[in-house]
Design an enzyme around this catalytic site. Sequence first.
Site, PDB file in Angstrom:
ATOM      1  N   ASP A 127       0.857  -1.169   0.000  1.00  0.00           N
ATOM      2  CA  ASP A 127       0.000   0.000   0.000  1.00  0.00           C
ATOM      3  C   ASP A 127       0.900   1.228   0.000  1.00  0.00           C
ATOM      4  O   ASP A 127       2.083   1.158   0.303  1.00  0.00           O
ATOM      5  CB  ASP A 127      -0.920  -0.026   1.233  1.00  0.00           C
ATOM      6  CG  ASP A 127      -2.109   0.929   1.082  1.00  0.00           C
ATOM      7  OD1 ASP A 127      -2.947   0.952   1.985  1.00  0.00           O
ATOM      8  OD2 ASP A 127      -2.172   1.653   0.065  1.00  0.00           O
ATOM      9  N   ASP A 172      -7.669  -7.811   0.744  1.00  0.00           N
ATOM     10  CA  ASP A 172      -6.692  -7.937   1.841  1.00  0.00           C
ATOM     11  C   ASP A 172      -7.376  -7.498   3.122  1.00  0.00           C
ATOM     12  O   ASP A 172      -8.236  -6.613   3.089  1.00  0.00           O
ATOM     13  CB  ASP A 172      -5.471  -7.037   1.598  1.00  0.00           C
ATOM     14  CG  ASP A 172      -5.690  -5.639   2.163  1.00  0.00           C
ATOM     15  OD1 ASP A 172      -6.302  -4.808   1.466  1.00  0.00           O
ATOM     16  OD2 ASP A 172      -5.272  -5.380   3.326  1.00  0.00           O
TER      17      ASP A 172
HETATM   18  C1  LIG Z   1      -5.564  -0.257   3.379  1.00  0.00           C
HETATM   19  C2  LIG Z   1      -6.813   0.469   2.965  1.00  0.00           C
HETATM   20  C3  LIG Z   1      -8.035   0.079   3.489  1.00  0.00           C
HETATM   21  C4  LIG Z   1      -9.198   0.746   3.132  1.00  0.00           C
HETATM   22  C5  LIG Z   1      -9.174   1.817   2.250  1.00  0.00           C
HETATM   23  C6  LIG Z   1      -7.936   2.240   1.713  1.00  0.00           C
HETATM   24  C7  LIG Z   1      -7.825   3.351   0.803  1.00  0.00           C
HETATM   25  O1  LIG Z   1      -8.838   4.004   0.437  1.00  0.00           O
HETATM   26  N1  LIG Z   1      -6.616   3.696   0.330  1.00  0.00           N
HETATM   27  C8  LIG Z   1      -5.498   3.032   0.695  1.00  0.00           C
HETATM   28  N2  LIG Z   1      -4.315   3.433   0.163  1.00  0.00           N
HETATM   29  N3  LIG Z   1      -5.525   1.973   1.535  1.00  0.00           N
HETATM   30  C9  LIG Z   1      -6.734   1.567   2.064  1.00  0.00           C
END
Ligand SMILES: Cc1cccc2c(=O)nc(N)[nH]c12
Length: 372
Positions: A92, A266
């Site tokens: 991420d 995930d």
């Molecule tokens: C890990 C995660 C969960 C839920 C939403 C998001 C999101 O909108 N953007 C990112 N970069 N990560 C997310």
Amino acid sequence: MKQVTFTLSATDGMARRGRIDTPRGEINTPAFMPVGTAGTVKAMYPEQVRDTGADILLGNTYHLMLRPGAERVASLGGLHTFMNWERPILTDSGGFQVMSLAKLRKLTERGVTFKSHIDGSAYELTPERSIEIQTLLDSDIIMQLDECIALPAERKEMERAMELSIRWADRSKTAFNNQQNRMLFGIVQGGDDAELRSRSAAGLQSIGFDGYSIGGLAVGEPQEVMFRVLSDITPELPADKPRYLMGVGKPDDILGGIERGVDMFDCVHPTRAGRHGHAYTRFGVINLKNARHRDDHRPLDEASPNPNCRRWSRAYLHHLVKTEEILGAMVLSQINLAYYQELTARARAAIEAGRMTDFAAETRAAWAAGDL
Ligand SMILES: Cc1cccc2c(=O)nc(N)[nH]c12
């Protein structure tokens, strides 16, 4: 020549069966990706993670940039070598974790500045720096930097964050510099507003990405809101690119996401729930903290393909959980990850056989029937 490619092999309704081929191995979709936030899937050896059926796991820019540092991981050979996981890794971009974990955050057009939640030191994360960090980690699938806001939210706030995320998507794509050995995903935002979501999906496609994440969900909204957003947005995404629903979820969220055209998921839930004494089985979730298990000599599920569901008594698992023994976290993390992989593997087979509707109905019926 792009070395990471997606192939769609079967569909059943909106559900899709596909495969992402990477230099480090294939990812069968629909895929559940265990979360290895700081370079480890908690309480699991990497070999055990693979044995549950996982083709890919997650790392996290925010945590790894703070500790041990992206440049240090790169100097040690990259995240795969560092953590002894030679299969694909998705990372991420860090923005979501900054907004949920860091202190003294300041978000501007340029990016976000923050103080580490660990030692208070100051950092800046921009679209360019996030791409640089994920490249230093040598991740196989990387994310644009985006701004995710919690729901419910005012429409103008959802619009502002969505439009910023599109501008950051463009800068992320430029910084990615068309690398051939990894994928870059854009992240669709727009809250629970269909028009904003459409504008986000269109804006990202005009920039062009290897895959499309659906962000801004699993942030406090009811499941039916999440499902409505998915039903509306997946048909507006390219059919030949992977779709990744970020941060989702519990088994029934994943089943519903597959039925609505999502390819990748995930969530920390299976490992976190395991550490808190909850076991996921085909009967649904069993809370092993509950005293009703104290004298129960039966295993969790003697028909399970997973030895860990057959070899321990519920009484013993209850004991491990009550005494907060490390083995309890280890066994239940493995049981939960293996269940998530069994669920997605059966979904893949059902889509290939054109029986996704029956599979979904049978699975929900078993959950509803509850524990024996
Ligand atoms: C890990 C995660 C969960 C839920 C939403 C998001 C999101 O909108 N953007 C990112 N970069 N990560 C997310």
